[in-house]
Every structure is written in structure tokens, then in C-alpha cells.
Design a protein around this motif. Structure first.
Motif, PDB file in Angstrom:
ATOM      1  N   UNK A 112       0.897  -1.086  -0.041  1.00 20.13           N
ATOM      2  CA  UNK A 112       0.079  -0.049  -0.087  1.00 20.13           C
ATOM      3  C   UNK A 112       0.874   1.250   0.326  1.00 20.13           C
ATOM      4  N   UNK A 113       0.363   2.353  -0.368  1.00 17.07           N
ATOM      5  CA  UNK A 113       1.496   3.623  -0.325  1.00 17.07           C
ATOM      6  C   UNK A 113       2.006   3.818   1.101  1.00 17.07           C
ATOM      7  N   UNK A 114       1.233   3.502   2.174  1.00 22.41           N
ATOM      8  CA  UNK A 114       1.597   3.610   3.635  1.00 22.41           C
ATOM      9  C   UNK A 114       2.676   2.612   3.823  1.00 22.41           C
ATOM     10  N   UNK A 115       2.512   1.431   3.338  1.00 21.73           N
ATOM     11  CA  UNK A 115       3.661   0.184   3.575  1.00 21.73           C
ATOM     12  C   UNK A 115       4.886   0.838   2.751  1.00 21.73           C
ATOM     13  N   UNK A 116       4.920   1.586   1.608  1.00 25.04           N
ATOM     14  CA  UNK A 116       5.688   2.020   0.801  1.00 25.04           C
ATOM     15  C   UNK A 116       6.609   2.947   1.466  1.00 25.04           C
ATOM     16  N   UNK A 121      11.417   4.653   4.378  1.00 26.98           N
ATOM     17  CA  UNK A 121      11.840   5.215   5.789  1.00 26.98           C
ATOM     18  C   UNK A 121      12.863   4.176   6.407  1.00 26.98           C
ATOM     19  N   UNK A 122      12.411   2.894   6.579  1.00 22.80           N
ATOM     20  CA  UNK A 122      13.475   2.057   6.984  1.00 22.80           C
ATOM     21  C   UNK A 122      14.844   1.784   6.116  1.00 22.80           C
ATOM     22  N   UNK A 123      14.506   1.750   4.989  1.00 22.88           N
ATOM     23  CA  UNK A 123      15.755   1.796   4.060  1.00 22.88           C
ATOM     24  C   UNK A 123      16.681   3.132   4.278  1.00 22.88           C
ATOM     25  N   UNK A 124      15.918   4.151   4.380  1.00 16.34           N
ATOM     26  CA  UNK A 124      16.809   5.326   4.771  1.00 16.34           C
ATOM     27  C   UNK A 124      17.255   5.467   6.089  1.00 16.34           C
ATOM     28  N   UNK A 125      16.818   4.799   6.918  1.00 16.43           N
ATOM     29  CA  UNK A 125      17.433   4.853   8.468  1.00 16.43           C
ATOM     30  C   UNK A 125      18.574   3.891   8.383  1.00 16.43           C
ATOM     31  N   UNK A 126      18.179   2.631   7.835  1.00 16.43           N
ATOM     32  CA  UNK A 126      19.533   1.606   7.789  1.00 16.43           C
ATOM     33  C   UNK A 126      20.771   2.055   6.601  1.00 16.43           C
TER      34      UNK A 126
END
Length: 177
Positions: A112-116, A121-126
Motif C-alpha cells: 500500500x502507499x503507507x507500507x511503501x 523510511x526503514x531503508x533510509x534509516x539503515x
């Protein structure tokens, strides 16, 4: 598992030996089962103890299960190999397409757009965390026996390993409903 776990309870000179190379992955389909030393992973996931027939296993979800799937070498290595596939099969520079591919591969549906947004955000953080700590990136991408492709940047592979680990640990992924 901790060194020596099985040897203490193996009788008649039996010895548990971890497979090597391709044999390691073939043997991972089989699990050593001793009545005297229940397999820790199976215990964590509430496997029946073989004393009685179990027609259906109960669904459980405990913090210890998440601890195992997020940290055990077997699961982290699986996430890294999945990350390698993501990086290999989807062109560089298209983060949204990579996230979509990863999500569809694991859950058989688009995010979903929210999951994307959350996965971005997870990718950016890691990416930030591993960009600031190359030793940690090297460590996570070296876990397991399968070799890391030299063609992939360590920090990028580490970041996508983090995303893959999140996807492989979603309740929707782990639990059949």
C-alpha cells in the motif's frame, strides 16, 4: 546453536556435524531432534514435543520468536541473500521498484502507499546507520556461509539486508492465517 550444545547429550559416540558448502543448505532442510535436548529454535516456535500426536499446532507469537528471526544467523543470512536478489534483479536507482519487487516477492501483493512509505523510511534509516558505521555493515553482510558477491557495495547490501529482514519478519509473512 552454541558450540557443544548437542555433543553433551549425544550418546554412543554420535556427533553432530554442521554441513559445509552445498551440503550445509541441503542439511538445513533437516533438523536434529533429540528427546534429551529439544531443538532451541523449535522450542521457541512452540513445536510439539513428540510425546503425543499433534493434529494442529497452535499459533503463537512471542518476543523471543521475533528475537530469533531477527538475529539468528540462519535468518539474517536468508535476508542478505534475498537482498542480493533484490539488488541483482531490479535496476539501480529505482528504489520504489526495488521495494515493490521485494514486497511482492515476500507477500504476493503490492505494498500500500503507507507500507511503501514506511519501507522507504526503514531503508533510509539503515542506509544512514550503515553509512556511518562501515564495520557494522561489513559484519552483517559477512554472516553465514554463503559468499557475498564482490560486485555489491557493502553498505548498500547491508541496508537492503535490513529491509529484507523487516519484510521476512512481518506477521503477514511468518503467520499463516
Amino acid at each position: 546453536q552454541p558450540p557443544g550444545l548437542w555433543e553433551e547429550k549425544m550418546f554412543a559416540g554420535n556427533k553432530y556435524e554442521v554441513g559445509k558448502g552445498e551440503d550445509l543448505y541441503r542439511r538445513s532442510l533437516y533438523t536434529l531432534w533429540k528427546r534429551t535436548v529439544p531443538n532451541p529454535t523449535l522450542q521457541t516456535f512452540d513445536a510439539p514435543d513428540r510425546a503425543i500426536c499433534a493434529v494442529m499446532r497452535p499459533n503463537t507469537c512471542t518476543p523471543l520468536q521475533a528475537f530469533v528471526t531477527l538475529n539468528d544467523v540462519t535468518y539474517v543470512e536468508a535476508a542478505r541473500v534475498f537482498a542480493q536478489r533484490i539488488l541483482r534483479e531490479v535496476p539501480a536507482g529505482d528504489t520504489a521498484a526495488r521495494l515493490d519487487f521485494a514486497f511482492k516477492t515476500v507477500l504476493s501483493r503490492p505494498p500500500t502507499p503507507n507500507e511503501q512509505r514506511i519501507l522507504s523510511g526503514v531503508l533510509s534509516d539503515v542506509q544512514n546507520a550503515y553509512g556511518a558505521n562501515s564495520k557494522a555493515a561489513e559484519s552483517i553482510t559477512a554472516l553465514g556461509e554463503s559468499k557475498r558477491p564482490a560486485s555489491l557495495r557493502t553498505t548498500e547490501l547491508a541496508a537492503w539486508t535490513g529491509v529484507a529482514n523487516v519484510l521476512l519478519n512481518l506477521d503477514e509473512t511468518v503467520t499463516r492465517e
